[in-house]
Design a protein around this motif. Structure first.
Motif, short mmCIF file in Angstrom:
data_model
loop_
_atom_site.label_atom_id
_atom_site.label_comp_id
_atom_site.label_asym_id
_atom_site.label_seq_id
_atom_site.Cartn_x
_atom_site.Cartn_y
_atom_site.Cartn_z
N PRO A 341 0.67 -1.16 -0.30
CA PRO A 341 0.02 0.02 0.01
C PRO A 341 0.84 1.25 -0.01
N ARG A 342 0.43 2.23 -0.71
CA ARG A 342 1.36 3.66 -0.65
C ARG A 342 0.64 4.30 0.49
N GLU A 343 1.50 4.72 1.46
CA GLU A 343 1.32 5.58 2.36
C GLU A 343 1.20 7.00 2.16
N ILE A 344 2.26 7.85 1.31
CA ILE A 344 2.42 9.08 1.34
C ILE A 344 2.66 9.63 -0.18
N ALA A 345 2.54 8.51 -1.04
CA ALA A 345 2.89 8.87 -2.58
C ALA A 345 1.30 9.03 -3.21
N ASP A 346 0.01 8.96 -2.76
CA ASP A 346 -1.03 9.36 -3.30
C ASP A 346 -0.99 10.83 -3.48
N GLY A 347 -1.58 11.23 -4.66
CA GLY A 347 -1.36 12.67 -5.19
C GLY A 347 -0.15 12.81 -6.21
N LEU A 348 0.79 11.79 -6.23
CA LEU A 348 1.92 12.02 -7.09
C LEU A 348 1.40 12.01 -8.68
N VAL A 349 1.97 12.88 -9.38
CA VAL A 349 1.85 12.91 -10.69
C VAL A 349 2.80 12.61 -11.50
N GLU A 350 2.91 11.68 -12.43
CA GLU A 350 4.23 11.27 -13.13
C GLU A 350 3.98 11.38 -14.64
N VAL A 351 5.11 11.59 -15.18
CA VAL A 351 5.20 11.78 -16.58
C VAL A 351 6.10 10.97 -17.38
N SER A 352 5.73 10.52 -18.83
CA SER A 352 6.60 9.76 -19.31
C SER A 352 6.23 10.31 -20.68
N TRP A 353 7.32 9.95 -21.72
CA TRP A 353 7.10 10.41 -23.15
C TRP A 353 7.44 9.14 -24.08
N PHE A 354 6.65 8.94 -25.05
CA PHE A 354 6.96 8.06 -26.02
C PHE A 354 7.80 9.01 -27.04
N LEU A 355 8.84 8.56 -27.42
CA LEU A 355 9.69 9.35 -28.60
C LEU A 355 9.99 8.34 -29.79
N PRO A 356 9.68 8.75 -31.04
CA PRO A 356 9.86 7.71 -32.21
C PRO A 356 11.27 7.76 -32.38
N SER A 357 11.66 6.31 -33.06
CA SER A 357 13.16 6.18 -33.36
C SER A 357 13.43 6.22 -34.85
N GLY A 358 12.22 6.37 -35.62
CA GLY A 358 12.54 6.22 -37.02
C GLY A 358 12.26 4.94 -37.71
N ARG A 359 11.96 3.99 -36.72
CA ARG A 359 11.82 2.62 -37.26
C ARG A 359 10.24 2.32 -37.07
N GLU A 360 9.56 1.75 -38.33
CA GLU A 360 8.06 1.52 -38.12
C GLU A 360 7.70 0.29 -37.27
N ASP A 361 8.63 -0.63 -37.10
CA ASP A 361 8.26 -1.87 -36.17
C ASP A 361 8.37 -1.38 -34.62
N LEU A 362 8.91 -0.09 -34.37
CA LEU A 362 9.05 0.00 -32.91
C LEU A 362 8.17 1.22 -32.59
N ASP A 363 7.87 2.21 -33.64
CA ASP A 363 7.27 3.53 -33.16
C ASP A 363 5.76 3.19 -33.08
N VAL A 364 5.15 3.37 -32.02
CA VAL A 364 3.53 3.30 -31.86
C VAL A 364 3.03 4.60 -32.26
N PHE A 365 3.79 5.57 -32.27
CA PHE A 365 3.36 6.85 -32.54
C PHE A 365 3.90 7.51 -33.48
N PRO A 366 3.89 8.40 -34.35
CA PRO A 366 4.65 9.05 -35.31
C PRO A 366 5.38 10.33 -34.66
N GLU A 367 5.25 10.74 -33.58
CA GLU A 367 5.77 11.91 -33.02
C GLU A 367 5.68 11.93 -31.65
N PRO A 368 6.56 12.66 -30.86
CA PRO A 368 6.59 12.43 -29.30
C PRO A 368 5.10 12.69 -28.84
N VAL A 369 4.75 11.87 -27.67
CA VAL A 369 3.50 11.98 -27.11
C VAL A 369 3.84 11.85 -25.62
#
Length: 968
Positions: A341-369
């Protein structure tokens, strides 16, 4: 009125809450509905109320911690309605009601967590970056935490080593499992506890809501929040930077339940740089690099409302990952210790980015999201949720049920420009109630039925992820809100959140930086017109000094030629000394002269970023070349000066200060200037402050390939005065051709800040100081380790290159001659730079043999566990033509020996290390490979063991080092 509560608990945590609320005048069916008619509901305050709470070890609502555990899960209808009434009085606009619900319990929970982790002493005086990077006895062993107080230090050590297992907070106890005392909660099974209404019910409830016992791991998000709350801004920045390299989701809003205010971490994210493949609508794509806080991208927030059977974090990880390369950017409950159980972390907002590599088999989005994740439910963290609605392109709300209170909360968002999507699980939800409220919300939130997604256990998970991705891609393609993190901070300020960058010292430093960089239009022109001492005057003076040195070494008498050289040198130095520092340099000196140590550090960081922003765009290579090189920081190609021009950096301002000091000192030594008229004698002291705070200082100028001897000597003298009794040094240097990963290796081993990247860093040799903890210095035999990175000085010039080869060989001899330990970084098994081998042979004749470690880094082998004996053999074979030519320069003729014959390279000892590739996968979404991290740790352990055992020759004090610099 009395309340009867039955408890049956099988663990320390109350895992669920089922409640039956009986209202006079209501049928049982109405009582079960969460939305009774208003007339009956309005009778609540005036009627008798009997609440029966049956708390089981696991409820039918799923794995949901109860309200009394996390201060945010309101499944008890009576409690939920009370809070709804308070929110209605506040117009649903603030979270003051929920903040005041259990203030004492929340405050004590944070303090107990800090005490449990041993961090309570760092609330007044925050933990600094220098504290975290000290060498201690723990640096030499791969230890597992045995108590909760070990967890923060174990996390920092693993994060410094870019270890992907840093979030594992399990502990190994010395006490045998069967010898541990029986846990208190196990003795409570089947007990029935009665409370009287006069009792303090909330206090009694909290007595059962205990923090984890020592043999129970702490939730990784709690550990992260506690550590960030205990760290200063510079350590926070380092933690976030290392997390980004490990591809962990980064903290964006840090909750602080103790002080009832939350912090938007703009400054902590400043150091994160993202690289991705940008494909314009027309034309050829290219690699783009930008600060994570300045680049704009569509942003998608994922939040939970009340209870959700579906995991947000697992869904986010699936959306971010190609099907064949799963990633765990966001920590979730199915990972090890993820269910704690989380004791003090509720309310934390996290961020992560998807960044394209130029390879169609790896890029789930064509631009950063960008993707945001709110921990905890939106009702308890309304301020954070309100922020997400104002900065996101779309918000996905995961829930099983929509209650009347939830409807009221969401209704308050009417008029919002953000798109809203619901992800429901009707298996545990109330279908009719949900449909009724959804039908009311659709026109209010401008949705249609396509905005409601249903996921049950029988739903095809892969198909569901593809559907979510298609929604994200559709929204990103259409006109939508695109904000940078810096712009998100403006929205946070308007809502009353604290922004970590808004302190006075940081803002004053930023304003000074902007005054300097505003005048820089062209970097080359600025260096030529404003930093004039380090151009041709420094090159000419350096050349004359070299000729004088060569004449002295040859033992020539002080004839007319030497006198002429001396006169010419004084003339050049006098010309330099007649100049005054340019306005920009004066501002820079004022910035690093600030009385506030924190303001100095802020100023230096701002200068680094400000100068990077005004630098000219760097040329980029075609995609096939980039993809063949693969990772940043670990390429094996020699990036030349023409492809990667040296950018303007902080080191140029310090180099200019060094030239003012050099010119003045030269004239004082020659008696041409009275010592009382010196203007720049305090410059080494200013620069030393920066070295002690982790800034690399230049030892060899990469432009002239010369050492400013008086400046370096002045720095070392100041260091000797400052360190006083703790002045025993070990010098560790790293040599190798550019692109062999030596700077990243040093940064990973010791937490240093040497410039990395595709040859874009400064081309000089730089030094940084690593402190040894006092408790360990006697055992290790030194107080500090001076680490020297050769940068791009040793480029691999062949003997036929003439002067360039001789310069490289001389510099390699200098660096290795100063060193107790030398790490030679290689790209191929036979790729010892000729200048380095030349220095080996030259130093062997003098009897100075440092401890050598050869490091071979391989891009193609990302899963090798560590050094392998079969990889040592090629380095011990007879040298090739290049080595033969170097040996002939030393007049060794036909007596060429193999490296195995040299004293420093015993084939039976681990002098040659195989380091796996840095990345696990393909950048920019690749994380650092576990094999790389483990191999670097083992190399570090070996180096420290050699230092402790005296294999690195006698340690030097600073006075000896000064003399050695002069002699070499």
């Amino acid at each position: 009125m009395k309340t009867l509560i039955f408890l049956s608990a099988s663990g320390a945590e109350l895992s669920g809450l089922c409640c039956t609320v009986v209202f006079p005048g209501l049928s049982s069916q109405q009582a079960e509905d969460e939305t009774p008619r208003d007339p009956a509901w309005s009778l609540l305050p005036d009627c008798g109320l009997e609440v029966e709470l049956l708390v089981k070890g696991r409820s039918d609502l799923g794995e949901v911690a109860p309200e009394i555990k996390a201060s945010e899960r309101r499944t008890a209808v009576a409690i939920a309605d009370l809070e709804w009434r308070e929110m209605e009085a506040d117009d649903y606009g603030t979270n003051e009601a929920q903040d005041s619900d259990f203030p004492t319990a929340e405050r004590s929970r944070l303090q107990e967590m800090l005490s449990l982790l041993g961090l309570e002493t760092y609330q007044a005086q925050k933990l600094s970056l220098q504290d975290a990077l000290q060498i201690s006895s723990d640096s030499m062993r791969n230890w597992a935490p045995q108590a909760p107080k070990d967890l923060p230090w174990n996390f920092l050590r693993k994060l410094q080593a870019l270890n992907a297992e840093a979030r594992n907070t399990t502990m190994v106890l010395d006490v045998p499992l069967d010898a541990r005392p029986m846990e208190k909660e196990s003795q409570m099974e089947e007990e029935i506890i009665y409370w009287d209404a006069a009792d303090d019910i909330s206090a009694d409830i909290y007595s059962f809501s205990e923090l984890p016992t020592p043999d129970t791991p702490v939730n990784p998000l709690d550990l992260l929040c506690a550590l960030l709350l205990s760290s200063d801004g510079f350590l926070q920045q380092e933690i976030v930077l290392k997390m980004s390299l490990c591809q962990f989701a980064l903290p964006l809003v840090l909750p602080d339940s103790e002080n009832h205010y939350h912090t938007f971490l703009l400054w902590a994210l400043r150091a994160v740089v993202r690289t991705w493949w940008a494909q314009p609508p027309r034309g050829v794509g290219g690699l783009r690099e930008d600060s994570a806080v300045l680049s704009r991208a569509p942003t998608f927030a994922f939040v939970r409302m009340e209870v959700s059977s579906n995991s947000k974090s697992q869904l986010l990880n699936a959306v971010l990952s190609p099907s064949h390369r799963p990633r765990d950017c966001f920590w979730h409950r199915d990972l090890s210790v993820g269910t704690n159980p989380r004791e003090i972390a509720d309310g934390l907002v996290e961020v992560s980015w998807f960044l394209p590599s130029g390879r169609e088999d790896l890029d789930v989005f064509p631009e950063p999201v960008a993707f945001l994740n709110l921990r905890g439910d939106i009702g308890s963290h309304w301020l954070q949720f309100k922020l997400l609605t104002e900065i996101s392109s779309a918000v996905f709300i995961l829930t099983d049920n929509i209650s009347r209170k939830d409807y009221k909360l969401l209704y308050s968002l009417r008029g919002s420009a953000t798109k809203y999507y619901f992800i429901l699980s009707p298996y545990r939800g109330k279908r009719n109630t949900n449909l009724r409220f959804l039908n009311k919300l659709i026109p209010v939130l401008k949705m249609d039925h396509s905005h409601v997604l249903v996921k049950v256990s029988s739903t095809d998970s892969a198909g569901f992820v593809r559907r979510v991705r298609s929604i994200v891609a559709h929204v990103a393609r259409s006109p939508c809100r695109r904000l940078s993190v810096e712009e998100m901070a403006h929205a946070a300020r308007k809502l009353g959140l604290r922004v970590d960058e808004d302190c006075d010292e940081c803002q004053r430093a930023k304003q000074r930086m902007e005054r300097i960089t505003r005048r820089i239009k062209d970097c080359d022109a600025y260096r030529r017109d404003e930093l004039w001492l380090q151009g041709d005057p420094w090159r000419k003076a350096a050349q004359v000094e070299k000729e004088l040195c060569q004449a002295q070494r040859a033992g020539d008498p002080p004839d007319k030629g030497r006198a002429e050289l001396g006169h010419r040198l004084l003339e050049l130095r006098a010309q330099q000394n007649r100049q005054d520092p340019a306005w920009g340099l004066q501002e820079f000196i004022a910035g690093i002269s600030s009385a506030s140590l924190a303001e100095k550090q802020y100023f230096l960081r701002w200068m680094e970023w400000g100068l990077a922003r005004v630098a000219q765009p760097r040329p980029r290579q075609p995609p096939e070349t980039i993809l063949s090189l693969r990772p940043k920081h670990c390429g094996m190609v020699d990036f030349g000066e023409l492809l990667w021009p040296e950018p303007l950096g902080v080191e140029h301002f310090l180099r200019e200060m060094g030239q003012f000091y050099e010119a003045e000192s030269c004239l004082v030594e020659a008696g041409k200037l009275p010592a009382c008229q010196r203007r720049f004698a305090h410059f080494p002291g200013l620069a030393l402050e920066l070295l002690l705070k982790g800034l690399p200082l230049e030892l060899i100028d990469g432009s002239t390939l010369s050492t400013p001897l008086r400046w370096v000597t002045g720095l070392l003298k100041e260091l000797h005065v400052r360190l006083e009794r703790r002045s025993r040094l070990v010098v560790l240097s790293a040599l190798g051709a550019p692109g062999t990963g030596k700077s990243t290796l040093l940064n990973t081993m010791f937490g240093l800040r040497f410039a990395t990247g595709r040859g874009c860093g400064p081309r000089g040799a730089f030094m940084q100081l690593v402190t040894v903890a006092e408790s360990f210095s006697q055992d290790l035999g030194c107080d500090h380790i001076l680490v020297i990175d050769s940068g791009g000085l040793i480029g691999g010039a062949l003997t036929a290159a003439g002067e360039r080869f001789e310069l490289e060989a001389s510099l390699a001899t200098l660096l290795m001659g100063l060193s107790n330990v030398t790490v030679v970084s290689l790209a191929e098994t036979r790729d010892i730079p000729p200048a380095v081998l030349h220095a080996f042979l030259r130093l062997e004749k003098t009897g100075h043999v440092p401890n050598y470690q050869f490091v071979y880094q391989n891009l193609q082998d990302a899963c090798a566990p560590g050094p392998r004996p079969r990889d040592r053999r090629p380095l011990l074979d007879p040298p090739g033509d290049v080595s033969r030519a170097s040996a002939q320069m030393e007049k060794q003729g036909d007596g060429i020996r193999t490296l195995a014959d040299l004293a420093f390279c015993d084939p039976e000892k681990q002098h040659v290390w195989h380091i796996p590739g840095l990345w696990h996968g393909v950048p920019p979404m690749a994380a650092v490979s576990l094999g790389y991290s483990e191999a670097i740790f083992e190399l570090k352990r070996c180096l420290l063991e050699n230092i402790r055992n005296g294999l690195s020759n006698q340690n030097k004090n600073i006075q000896q080092l000064i003399e050695l610099v002069r002699r070499l």
